[in-house]
Write an enzyme that holds these catalytic residues in place. Structure first.
Site, PDB file in Angstrom:
ATOM      1  N   HIS A  97       0.847  -1.198   0.000  1.00 55.08           N
ATOM      2  CA  HIS A  97       0.000   0.000   0.000  1.00 55.08           C
ATOM      3  C   HIS A  97       0.879   1.243   0.000  1.00 55.08           C
ATOM      4  O   HIS A  97       1.901   1.287   0.673  1.00 55.08           O
ATOM      5  CB  HIS A  97      -0.891   0.012   1.256  1.00 55.08           C
ATOM      6  CG  HIS A  97      -1.897   1.118   1.248  1.00 55.08           C
ATOM      7  ND1 HIS A  97      -3.120   0.996   0.640  1.00 55.08           N
ATOM      8  CD2 HIS A  97      -1.847   2.363   1.752  1.00 55.08           C
ATOM      9  CE1 HIS A  97      -3.785   2.127   0.773  1.00 55.08           C
ATOM     10  NE2 HIS A  97      -3.032   2.978   1.449  1.00 55.08           N
ATOM     11  N   ASP A 176     -14.715   2.434   6.696  1.00 57.31           N
ATOM     12  CA  ASP A 176     -13.698   3.343   6.152  1.00 57.31           C
ATOM     13  C   ASP A 176     -14.283   4.198   5.035  1.00 57.31           C
ATOM     14  O   ASP A 176     -13.944   5.374   4.917  1.00 57.31           O
ATOM     15  CB  ASP A 176     -12.471   2.577   5.651  1.00 57.31           C
ATOM     16  CG  ASP A 176     -11.423   3.544   5.110  1.00 57.31           C
ATOM     17  OD1 ASP A 176     -10.957   4.389   5.901  1.00 57.31           O
ATOM     18  OD2 ASP A 176     -11.093   3.490   3.915  1.00 57.31           O
ATOM     19  N   ARG A 183     -14.140  12.568   6.595  1.00 55.05           N
ATOM     20  CA  ARG A 183     -12.865  13.241   6.917  1.00 55.05           C
ATOM     21  C   ARG A 183     -12.455  14.190   5.805  1.00 55.05           C
ATOM     22  O   ARG A 183     -11.934  15.274   6.053  1.00 55.05           O
ATOM     23  CB  ARG A 183     -11.771  12.189   7.124  1.00 55.05           C
ATOM     24  CG  ARG A 183     -11.872  11.461   8.453  1.00 55.05           C
ATOM     25  CD  ARG A 183     -10.991  10.238   8.449  1.00 55.05           C
ATOM     26  NE  ARG A 183      -9.598  10.557   8.218  1.00 55.05           N
ATOM     27  CZ  ARG A 183      -8.727   9.740   7.614  1.00 55.05           C
ATOM     28  NH1 ARG A 183      -9.098   8.542   7.216  1.00 55.05           N
ATOM     29  NH2 ARG A 183      -7.483  10.106   7.451  1.00 55.05           N
ATOM     30  N   SER A 198      -7.496   3.801   8.910  1.00 55.99           N
ATOM     31  CA  SER A 198      -8.087   3.736   7.575  1.00 55.99           C
ATOM     32  C   SER A 198      -7.304   2.756   6.698  1.00 55.99           C
ATOM     33  O   SER A 198      -7.876   1.858   6.070  1.00 55.99           O
ATOM     34  CB  SER A 198      -8.076   5.144   6.963  1.00 55.99           C
ATOM     35  OG  SER A 198      -8.301   5.109   5.584  1.00 55.99           O
ATOM     36  N   LYS A 202      -8.263  -1.661   6.036  1.00 55.66           N
ATOM     37  CA  LYS A 202      -8.467  -2.200   4.680  1.00 55.66           C
ATOM     38  C   LYS A 202      -7.475  -3.329   4.401  1.00 55.66           C
ATOM     39  O   LYS A 202      -7.826  -4.353   3.817  1.00 55.66           O
ATOM     40  CB  LYS A 202      -8.249  -1.091   3.635  1.00 55.66           C
ATOM     41  CG  LYS A 202      -9.397  -0.094   3.586  1.00 55.66           C
ATOM     42  CD  LYS A 202      -9.199   0.932   2.502  1.00 55.66           C
ATOM     43  CE  LYS A 202      -8.118   1.926   2.848  1.00 55.66           C
ATOM     44  NZ  LYS A 202      -8.407   3.322   2.638  1.00 55.66           N
TER      45      LYS A 202
HETATM   46  N1  URA Z   1      -5.035   6.595   2.366  1.00 59.36           N
HETATM   47  C1  URA Z   1      -6.048   5.933   2.990  1.00 59.36           C
HETATM   48  O1  URA Z   1      -6.482   4.882   2.563  1.00 59.36           O
HETATM   49  N2  URA Z   1      -6.544   6.480   4.115  1.00 59.36           N
HETATM   50  C2  URA Z   1      -6.095   7.629   4.637  1.00 59.36           C
HETATM   51  O2  URA Z   1      -6.594   8.043   5.659  1.00 59.36           O
HETATM   52  C3  URA Z   1      -5.049   8.320   3.965  1.00 59.36           C
HETATM   53  C4  URA Z   1      -4.525   7.772   2.826  1.00 59.36           C
END
Ligand code: URA
Length: 449
Positions: A97, A176, A183, A198, A202
């Site tokens: 990620h 999320d 947010r 967040s 995931k």
């Molecule tokens: N990427 C994400 O998936 N979540 C965040 O809060 C910031 C960047």
């Protein structure tokens, strides 16, 4: 009204009041596991309204969360929907990620390299957000490519092809989706516990054994300072480990775009050229570093040096490019376009940006260049906008490069002459050329294991 009553009463007893939890966090209190679960579950089910959760998020923004609270928030979000169980798939399953950057086509290079060595890469990706690009948009440059596959297809492809990159389905981490959207419009994106929960919720829901995180720092990223990036990387690694996953984070520079291309099809072309061994530089360096972390954490290499050799061999042998073609075909795309990138979208107008003076490029504003690409149509002005896959920028001179007067700093790829002219002016504002060469920048700042 009935819904409100239900919120406060469970089997006739008052359980929790959201307003009390907001006040507790606002005043610097530490929330219990049950309180955090109450907030996440209640919001996901639509029982707690946006205005109360907005206030709660702002309280977290200012007061923070300790590690136990962050873990609880992550786990509550992860369990808000379906989770993938990859345990039936043979071999090590890894995921990668990035916290988001400009010109970040790493997955298109790294994932086939690692998958061609036998690590199963199961990756869920997103679309572009603001000035940052999204892997799903880039992949759609391959004619026919389908990013919206089912969980069953996802699992089957991981087993058969060894790699999959798909969009996150609606039933994975629904908390999320709601929290991120809130947010985004309440000034609460840049909070370390909120970013950690967040991203990690995931990643944990997607079920891989090994998680490798690319934490960007600099003008083009969410974490502007290296200290903040270090803290974010450390928290994510700790939360991943507490959740039982092998987790590594690499902190990398995002003051200037990654590689040279910014824009969807242009980035795919650069990724293909890198897999053909035609490009070195920061993009390849990042893929070797992240790939090295995956191979050592998976037990497939004993050292970073051995891992780098194995990864370079996937380029020299053509194995990584072949894996990319297999993957494109498995998701409905035309594999011929991997071997013949002229089949990918191409903008009708190309215009150079000549340097006005000789010297060295000392600054290349990643955020600004991301905005130039977005305004050309390569990103979304609103959630609903269509993306023009063909447009963007190809940078020819990166930070530290010498440049002669009149030499091209970049090529703008645009839909019209008018858009190209505006982009040339925009690009000029992103570049600083000075007589003195700038001090060299360390691209990989740190590895947090
Ligand atoms: N990427 C994400 O998936 N979540 C965040 O809060 C910031 C960047």
């Amino acid at each position: 009204m009935i819904q409100w009553f239900y919120l406060f009463l469970r089997k006739g007893t008052i359980v929790m009041l959201m307003s009390e939890l907001i006040i507790k966090k606002r005043d610097g209190g530490v929330l219990t596991t049950e309180e955090i679960r109450f907030i996440v579950d209640g919001y996901t089910r639509g029982e707690i309204p946006d205005y109360q959760v907005s206030a709660f998020l702002m309280a977290v923004f200012f007061r923070g969360m300790d590690r136990r609270e962050t873990l609880d928030l992550t786990m509550a979000m992860m369990h808000s929907g379906d989770t993938l169980d990859l345990s039936g798939i043979t071999g090590v399953k890894a995921d990668k990620h990035s916290t988001g950057g400009v010109g970040d086509k790493t997955s298109l290079v790294l994932v086939p390299m690692v998958a061609s060595l036998g690590v199963k890469m199961a990756k869920m990706s997103g679309r572009g957000l603001g000035h940052t690009g999204g892997t799903l948009d880039k992949l759609e440059s391959f004619p026919g490519f389908n990013t919206g596959i089912t969980h069953e297809q996802f699992m089957e492809q991981v087993e058969k092809v060894g790699m999959v990159i798909a969009g996150q389905t609606a039933d994975l981490d629904p908390a999320d989706k709601k929290l991120y959207a809130l947010r985004d419009v309440t000034g609460t994106v840049n909070s370390i516990p909120l970013i950690v929960s967040s991203i990690m919720s995931k990643k944990l829901a997607a079920g891989a054994d090994v998680i490798v995180l690319d934490v960007k720092t600099g003008k083009g990223s969410f974490m502007k300072t290296q200290e903040d990036a270090h803290e974010l990387a450390t928290e994510m690694v700790e939360i991943g480990k507490m959740a039982g996953k092998k987790t590594v984070a690499v902190v990398t520079d995002m003051d200037q775009p990654l590689g040279c291309a910014v824009g969807n099809a242009l980035e795919v072309k650069e990724a293909i050229a890198t897999l053909r061994g035609e490009f070195a530089g920061d993009l390849l360096e990042l893929c070797l570093t992240l790939g090295g972390c995956i191979l050592t954490a998976s037990g497939m290499a004993d050292s970073d040096e051995q891992a780098r050799e194995m990864l370079m061999e996937t380029i020299h042998s053509g194995a990584a490019l072949k894996k990319l073609a297999e993957f494109v075909e498995a998701q409905g795309g035309d594999p011929a376009s991997v071997y013949d990138p002229t089949m990918l979208p191409m903008a009708p107008v190309q215009v150079e940006v000549p340097a006005e003076q000789a010297g060295y490029v000392s600054e290349l504003d990643a955020l600004g260049i991301g905005m130039v690409s977005l305004k050309l149509g390569g990103g979304r002005a609103t959630k609903e906008s269509d993306v023009d896959l063909s447009v963007g920028v190809v940078v020819h001179k990166k930070v530290g490069d010498p440049v002669a007067a009149g030499e091209s700093l970049a090529t703008i790829h645009a839909a019209t002459e008018q858009a190209a002219a505006a982009a040339v002016a925009g690009y000029r504002e992103c570049v600083k050329v000075t007589a003195q060469a700038p001090a060299p920048v360390r691209f990989v700042k740190e590895i947090v294991r």
